[in-house]
Design a protein around this motif. Structure first.
Motif, mmCIF file in Angstrom:
data_model
loop_
_atom_site.group_PDB
_atom_site.id
_atom_site.type_symbol
_atom_site.label_atom_id
_atom_site.label_comp_id
_atom_site.label_asym_id
_atom_site.label_seq_id
_atom_site.Cartn_x
_atom_site.Cartn_y
_atom_site.Cartn_z
ATOM 1 N N ARG A 1 -13.109 55.938 -42.200
ATOM 2 C CA ARG A 1 -13.090 57.005 -43.189
ATOM 3 C C ARG A 1 -14.317 56.976 -44.100
ATOM 4 O O ARG A 1 -14.949 58.013 -44.337
ATOM 5 C CB ARG A 1 -11.814 56.882 -44.031
ATOM 6 C CG ARG A 1 -11.686 57.875 -45.170
ATOM 7 C CD ARG A 1 -11.185 59.196 -44.696
ATOM 8 N NE ARG A 1 -11.074 60.165 -45.785
ATOM 9 C CZ ARG A 1 -10.315 61.239 -45.728
ATOM 10 N NH1 ARG A 1 -9.606 61.495 -44.650
ATOM 11 N NH2 ARG A 1 -10.270 62.086 -46.742
ATOM 12 N N ARG A 2 -14.683 55.812 -44.626
ATOM 13 C CA ARG A 2 -15.794 55.747 -45.569
ATOM 14 C C ARG A 2 -17.104 56.104 -44.877
ATOM 15 O O ARG A 2 -17.935 56.844 -45.430
ATOM 16 C CB ARG A 2 -15.890 54.364 -46.188
ATOM 17 C CG ARG A 2 -16.923 54.260 -47.312
ATOM 18 C CD ARG A 2 -16.661 55.286 -48.380
ATOM 19 N NE ARG A 2 -17.547 55.130 -49.540
ATOM 20 C CZ ARG A 2 -17.820 56.103 -50.374
ATOM 21 N NH1 ARG A 2 -17.310 57.309 -50.186
ATOM 22 N NH2 ARG A 2 -18.612 55.890 -51.413
ATOM 23 N N ALA A 3 -17.330 55.590 -43.676
ATOM 24 C CA ALA A 3 -18.548 55.925 -42.942
ATOM 25 C C ALA A 3 -18.606 57.420 -42.628
ATOM 26 O O ALA A 3 -19.675 58.030 -42.664
ATOM 27 C CB ALA A 3 -18.618 55.111 -41.654
ATOM 28 N N ALA A 4 -17.437 58.008 -42.338
ATOM 29 C CA ALA A 4 -17.395 59.443 -42.060
ATOM 30 C C ALA A 4 -17.753 60.252 -43.298
ATOM 31 O O ALA A 4 -18.458 61.265 -43.214
ATOM 32 C CB ALA A 4 -16.012 59.835 -41.551
ATOM 33 N N GLY B 1 -16.483 57.797 -56.264
ATOM 34 C CA GLY B 1 -17.398 57.062 -57.114
ATOM 35 C C GLY B 1 -18.790 56.990 -56.530
ATOM 36 O O GLY B 1 -19.094 57.605 -55.497
ATOM 37 N N PRO B 2 -19.694 56.247 -57.181
ATOM 38 C CA PRO B 2 -21.070 56.121 -56.705
ATOM 39 C C PRO B 2 -21.122 55.525 -55.299
ATOM 40 O O PRO B 2 -20.212 54.824 -54.856
ATOM 41 C CB PRO B 2 -21.715 55.189 -57.736
ATOM 42 C CG PRO B 2 -20.854 55.312 -58.952
ATOM 43 C CD PRO B 2 -19.454 55.526 -58.434
ATOM 44 N N VAL B 3 -22.230 55.806 -54.604
ATOM 45 C CA VAL B 3 -22.433 55.297 -53.249
ATOM 46 C C VAL B 3 -23.597 54.324 -53.261
ATOM 47 O O VAL B 3 -24.670 54.626 -53.789
ATOM 48 C CB VAL B 3 -22.722 56.453 -52.266
ATOM 49 C CG1 VAL B 3 -23.065 55.899 -50.887
ATOM 50 C CG2 VAL B 3 -21.523 57.382 -52.179
ATOM 51 N N ASP B 4 -23.390 53.151 -52.696
ATOM 52 C CA ASP B 4 -24.440 52.138 -52.594
ATOM 53 C C ASP B 4 -25.474 52.584 -51.565
ATOM 54 O O ASP B 4 -25.130 52.900 -50.431
ATOM 55 C CB ASP B 4 -23.801 50.806 -52.178
ATOM 56 C CG ASP B 4 -24.783 49.645 -52.232
ATOM 57 O OD1 ASP B 4 -26.004 49.885 -52.178
ATOM 58 O OD2 ASP B 4 -24.326 48.489 -52.325
ATOM 59 N N ARG B 5 -26.729 52.597 -51.956
ATOM 60 C CA ARG B 5 -27.803 53.014 -51.054
ATOM 61 C C ARG B 5 -27.802 52.190 -49.769
ATOM 62 O O ARG B 5 -28.043 52.712 -48.669
ATOM 63 C CB ARG B 5 -29.146 52.894 -51.772
ATOM 64 C CG ARG B 5 -30.393 53.122 -50.913
ATOM 65 C CD ARG B 5 -30.456 54.530 -50.367
ATOM 66 N NE ARG B 5 -31.637 54.739 -49.559
ATOM 67 C CZ ARG B 5 -32.763 55.274 -50.011
ATOM 68 N NH1 ARG B 5 -32.866 55.656 -51.272
ATOM 69 N NH2 ARG B 5 -33.791 55.431 -49.207
ATOM 70 N N ALA B 6 -27.506 50.913 -49.875
ATOM 71 C CA ALA B 6 -27.503 50.049 -48.688
ATOM 72 C C ALA B 6 -26.445 50.486 -47.683
ATOM 73 O O ALA B 6 -26.649 50.390 -46.461
ATOM 74 C CB ALA B 6 -27.281 48.600 -49.099
ATOM 75 N N VAL B 7 -25.312 50.985 -48.182
ATOM 76 C CA VAL B 7 -24.256 51.460 -47.285
ATOM 77 C C VAL B 7 -24.729 52.712 -46.541
ATOM 78 O O VAL B 7 -24.486 52.870 -45.337
ATOM 79 C CB VAL B 7 -22.971 51.737 -48.083
ATOM 80 C CG1 VAL B 7 -21.898 52.333 -47.170
ATOM 81 C CG2 VAL B 7 -22.464 50.458 -48.728
ATOM 82 N N VAL B 8 -25.409 53.602 -47.252
ATOM 83 C CA VAL B 8 -25.938 54.806 -46.612
ATOM 84 C C VAL B 8 -26.939 54.425 -45.533
ATOM 85 O O VAL B 8 -26.943 54.982 -44.426
ATOM 86 C CB VAL B 8 -26.594 55.736 -47.656
ATOM 87 C CG1 VAL B 8 -27.135 56.994 -46.991
ATOM 88 C CG2 VAL B 8 -25.609 56.095 -48.748
#
Length: 363
Positions: free
Chosen positions: A299-302, A331-338
């Motif tokens: 879900r989060r990756a989607a 909430g905010p998104v971590d750039r590393a996750v993107v």
């Protein structure tokens, strides 16, 4: 055989076909014009010719392969069979919601009423996310896609020809006449270019004999997303063959991330080459056009993938998530996750791209 028939119906070149001036697939309504056709350079060694009651074999002069069929491949209602190999039925778009699908079915826009119903189904899918059930059946092939707004750069006399009972040549039974059986390939290609250039929206030839251009052209121009809609139907048919039914499709009445539907200028709105994101209650999937693979995501990756497709860059995703935390609910998104999401697709040879710019991982 199925590969050639799908190409002849839709206008898309056969998979793996090498383009040339001669047609890949030709259907004759009357075998009386077979000799004239075979005597022209409109056919060649790469051509499959389907003619009623013809004897199967390779023509010694042109090199084309000739195969006989029974029934009708040109009528908007009827059945056809090719030996014991392939059976198919044809029907108008307008009656398709009320007909049972008994096998491979060719659905044709045969006039103004059919076209209006096609547009109504497309508009409803765009606004509400519901797709007419028959349009997403794996048994269905919708005909003459370039006339309905799809991007089909290979459509034309180099992909398909139809010869009617009078010897007239077009690319489809509903198409504008390009010439006569026996005409050289160059003349047919020139007529195709000239007639298509007369229409503002492109695709003027395949339905030109049954649908006035002053009706078709403006309707297509008002809906620049029709190409993406038709590509979405292909995706949904493929998902059904994999047992995935009734998913929601991002950009068609729904967004996975709340608030993204209000973003102006979303990059995946019209572009049929942009990746597709869809989801069910428990799983999410991504398909990159031109790639037969379907990627299953958590879900989060989607959610991050959808933001990338809509916004276009890792920087834009992080800025949007930070400024719209209440709307997204995440909430905010971590750039590393993107970056990890981008790298996931890049590492598998299917980088996310949506219009411009190309989305790439920077780390």
């Amino acid at each position: 055989m199925g590969r050639h028939l799908r190409s002849w119906v839709t206008g898309r070149p056969p998979v793996g076909d090498t383009s040339g001036p001669e047609a890949a697939t030709v259907v004759l309504e009357d075998p009386a014009f077979l000799d004239a056709l075979l005597g022209s350079d409109a056919v060649g060694p790469r051509t499959l010719v389907l003619a009623p009651a013809a004897r199967d074999g390779r023509d010694d002069g042109s090199g084309a392969t000739v195969v006989g069929y029974e029934g009708s491949l040109s009528g908007s209602e009827g059945d056809a069979s090719i030996g014991d190999v392939l059976f198919l039925q044809s029907q108008d778009y307008g009656v398709s919601p009320y007909m049972s699908l008994l096998g491979t079915t060719l659905v044709r826009v045969a006039g103004g009423t059919d076209f209006e119903m096609f547009l109504a189904d497309a508009d409803a899918a765009r606004a509400e996310g519901g797709f007419a059930p028959f349009t997403v059946s794996p048994a269905v092939q919708i005909a003459d896609l370039s006339a309905l707004g799809a991007r089909v750069p290979g459509d034309g006399p180099g992909t398909r020809l139809y010869v009617d009972r009078d010897g007239g040549v077009s690319v489809s039974p509903q198409g504008l006449r390009l010439g006569s059986a026996g005409d050289p390939a160059a003349a047919l290609h020139a007529a195709w270019r000239r007639l298509n250039a007369a229409g503002e929206a492109g695709g003027a030839v395949p339905l030109g004999a049954v649908l006035p251009e002053e009706v078709r052209g403006p309707a297509v121009l008002r809906r620049p997303w029709l190409a993406r809609y038709l590509a979405t139907l292909d995706l949904l048919r493929d998902l059904r063959t994999r047992g995935i039914t009734d998913p929601r499709v991002s950009g068609f009445g729904h967004r996975l991330v709340p608030g993204l539907d209000a973003v102006d200028g979303a990059l995946d709105t019209d572009d049929p080459e942009a990746p597709f994101l869809c989801w069910t209650s428990d799983k999410a999937y991504v398909r990159v056009p031109g790639d037969d693979r379907i990627f299953q995501l958590g879900r989060r990756a989607a959610e991050i993938t959808e933001m990338l497709l809509v916004l276009g860059s890792a920087e834009a995703v992080c800025a949007y998530a930070e400024g719209n935390a209440a709307d997204t609910g995440s909430g905010p998104v971590d750039r590393a996750v993107v970056e990890r999401v981008l790298a996931f697709f890049a590492d598998r040879g299917a980088p996310l791209a949506s219009g411009a710019p190309v989305l790439e991982a920077t780390a």
